[in-house]
Structures are given as structure tokens and as C-alpha cells.
Design a protein around this motif. Structure first.
Motif, PDB file in Angstrom:
ATOM      1  N   ALA A 111     -58.215  96.536  10.424  1.00 21.44           N
ATOM      2  CA  ALA A 111     -59.248  96.802  11.516  1.00 21.44           C
ATOM      3  C   ALA A 111     -60.131  98.061  12.173  1.00 21.44           C
ATOM      4  N   GLN A 112     -58.845  99.058  10.541  1.00 22.65           N
ATOM      5  CA  GLN A 112     -59.622 100.449  10.473  1.00 22.65           C
ATOM      6  C   GLN A 112     -60.327 101.212   9.257  1.00 22.65           C
ATOM      7  N   GLU A 113     -60.709  99.882   8.982  1.00 22.52           N
ATOM      8  CA  GLU A 113     -62.561  99.626   8.447  1.00 22.52           C
ATOM      9  C   GLU A 113     -62.709  99.866   7.219  1.00 22.52           C
ATOM     10  N   PRO A 114     -61.473  99.880   6.591  1.00 16.98           N
ATOM     11  CA  PRO A 114     -61.357 100.401   4.564  1.00 16.98           C
ATOM     12  C   PRO A 114     -62.858  99.185   4.137  1.00 16.98           C
ATOM     13  N   ARG A 115     -63.112 100.094   2.886  1.00 17.52           N
ATOM     14  CA  ARG A 115     -64.402  99.220   2.560  1.00 17.52           C
ATOM     15  C   ARG A 115     -64.044  98.348   1.574  1.00 17.52           C
ATOM     16  N   SER A 116     -62.497  97.976   1.486  1.00 20.36           N
ATOM     17  CA  SER A 116     -61.874  97.068   0.863  1.00 20.36           C
ATOM     18  C   SER A 116     -60.954  96.618   0.909  1.00 20.36           C
ATOM     19  N   LEU A 117     -59.891  95.449   0.804  1.00 15.46           N
ATOM     20  CA  LEU A 117     -58.367  95.257   1.023  1.00 15.46           C
ATOM     21  C   LEU A 117     -58.353  94.649   0.256  1.00 15.46           C
ATOM     22  N   ARG A 118     -57.641  94.645  -0.728  1.00 18.33           N
ATOM     23  CA  ARG A 118     -56.952  93.517  -1.424  1.00 18.33           C
ATOM     24  C   ARG A 118     -54.797  94.229  -1.518  1.00 18.33           C
ATOM     25  N   THR A 119     -54.745  92.754  -2.097  1.00 15.69           N
ATOM     26  CA  THR A 119     -53.172  92.789  -1.883  1.00 15.69           C
ATOM     27  C   THR A 119     -52.116  92.143  -3.253  1.00 15.69           C
ATOM     28  N   LEU A 120     -51.412  92.966  -3.383  1.00 18.73           N
ATOM     29  CA  LEU A 120     -50.760  92.682  -4.049  1.00 18.73           C
ATOM     30  C   LEU A 120     -49.236  92.627  -3.622  1.00 18.73           C
ATOM     31  N   ALA A 121     -48.095  91.276  -3.937  1.00 21.37           N
ATOM     32  CA  ALA A 121     -47.046  91.507  -4.240  1.00 21.37           C
ATOM     33  C   ALA A 121     -46.117  91.057  -5.066  1.00 21.37           C
ATOM     34  N   LEU A 122     -45.000  91.807  -5.960  1.00 15.19           N
ATOM     35  CA  LEU A 122     -44.459  90.934  -6.884  1.00 15.19           C
ATOM     36  C   LEU A 122     -43.877  89.832  -7.003  1.00 15.19           C
ATOM     37  N   LEU A 123     -43.270  89.548  -5.515  1.00 19.80           N
ATOM     38  CA  LEU A 123     -42.727  87.898  -5.669  1.00 19.80           C
ATOM     39  C   LEU A 123     -43.310  86.828  -4.071  1.00 19.80           C
ATOM     40  N   ASP A 124     -43.335  85.573  -4.650  1.00 22.09           N
ATOM     41  CA  ASP A 124     -44.142  84.947  -3.532  1.00 22.09           C
ATOM     42  C   ASP A 124     -43.139  83.747  -3.794  1.00 22.09           C
ATOM     43  N   LYS A 125     -42.618  82.754  -2.263  1.00 19.72           N
ATOM     44  CA  LYS A 125     -42.004  81.902  -2.240  1.00 19.72           C
ATOM     45  C   LYS A 125     -42.977  80.939  -1.603  1.00 19.72           C
TER      46      LYS A 125
END
Ligand code: IMP
Length: 173
Positions: A111-125
Motif C-alpha cells: 500500500a506504500q508503493e515500494p518499487r519492489s517487494l520481496r519476502t524472506l522467511a527463515l522457516l516455513d510450516k
């Protein structure tokens, strides 16, 4: 050597493995953003450790900020200190469970209109997923067990453990 608290059933991800995972993720981020700049946004409180360890291995100019999602009421996302409009943003999460928290955070950042957004997560269930969220950089899939340590808590305890361990069911059942 860190003693195993009696509430911990077993170590799931030892400190050395966490360090290797974070290094691998940092190398991927460095390759993808070579020549660019990055605003790294850690999700409090759980992702404080992975965010701190990750940014120290990033090669590009980095700005850091943190957000939190209130775990009660309407799950409001806190305001950022930095302006992210027009910037490359990397959201850092500790663990993806149902995906609801991550979906909320991603929507608030977009909603804040970044140029790009990616996500990093250490763990996933993945077994617990309810919301289809995209994770660009993932450390490790883990089984459907409640884990603590390296930022992750149970009732605000165990965040300081240097490893990720499985909490005994008798503690919360
Ligand atoms: P989700 O919204 O269900 O994906 O949950 C994500 C959040 O719940 C994480 O950021 C953690 O704070 C918390 N969480 C989920 N699973 C665990 C766990 O096994 N141990 C500790 N915290 C967890």
C-alpha cells in the motif's frame, strides 16, 4: 555450550545450521540486488535475530526498519519509520505458519508503493498454510510442531535460545 531448557523436547535446527541457512539466503539476496539498494524490514519480535544476522552479510547499501502486527484485535500493522515508496523492500519474517500475518504485512507494505517487494522467511510450516502467500527466499521447511528459539517465543519466552527447538506439548497442551 547452551543447556537445553527442560521445556524443550529436542533441538530441531542447531545454531550452525541456522547460520548456514542465513548465509545462503544472504548470498541469494546479494546476487539479486547487486548494484541496487535495499530497505530491509524485519517483522517484530520474532524476526529480530534473522534480520540482524542477515543484514550483516548484505553487500549493497541497506536501510533497516521494523514492523509489528498486533496479535489481538484487528491485527494492525505498525507504521514504518522509513519512507519505502519507490524503494526495493525486503520483508523478513521468522516463520510462516497459516500465512495470515505475512499476507497482512505484504498488503500493508504494498500500500506504500515500494518499487519492489520481496519476502524472506527463515522457516516455513507448509502443512499449516491457510492463505496463499509468496515467499521469495525460504530457509527451511519444518514439520507441524511448535518451535521456539532464535527469536521465536512461547508466551514471550525462549526467544534468546541460539537454536530452534521443539517445545514439549505438555508446556502448552
Ligand atoms: P501465521 O500468521 O499463522 O503465518 O503466523 C505467523 C506468526 O505466528 C509468526 O510470525 C510467529 O510469530 C508465530 N508462530 C507461528 N508458528 C510458530 C511457532 O512454531 N513458534 C513460535 N511462533 C510461531
Amino acid at each position: 555450550m547452551t543447556l537445553l531448557p527442560p521445556e524443550i523436547e529436542r533441538v530441531l535446527v542447531p545454531a550452525e545450521q541456522i547460520a548456514a541457512l542465513v548465509s545462503r539466503l544472504a548470498a541469494q539476496v546479494n546476487a539479486d540486488y547487486a548494484g541496487g539498494e535495499l530497505v530491509v524490514v524485519g517483522a517484530l519480535t520474532g524476526a529480530a535475530m534473522v534480520t540482524a544476522d542477515l543484514v550483516r552479510q548484505l553487500a549493497m547499501p541497506v536501510q533497516m526498519d521494523f514492523v509489528s502486527v498486533s496479535s489481538y484485535g484487528d491485527q494492525t500493522v505498525s507504521a514504518l519509520t522509513l519512507p519505502v515508496a519507490g524503494h526495493n523492500v525486503l520483508l523478513v519474517e521468522d516463520i510462516v505458519d497459516t500465512g495470515e500475518t505475512l499476507a497482512r504485512l505484504q498488503a500493508a507494505l504494498l500500500a506504500q508503493e515500494p518499487r519492489s517487494l520481496r519476502t524472506l522467511a527463515l522457516l516455513d510450516k507448509p502443512a499449516r498454510r491457510k492463505v496463499d502467500v509468496s515467499v521469495d527466499y525460504l530457509g527451511l521447511d519444518i514439520p507441524d510442531e511448535f518451535v521456539v528459539g532464535y527469536g521465536l517465543d512461547y508466551a514471550q519466552r525462549f526467544r534468546n535460545l541460539p537454536f530452534v527447538g521443539v517445545l514439549r506439548r505438555s508446556v502448552y497442551a
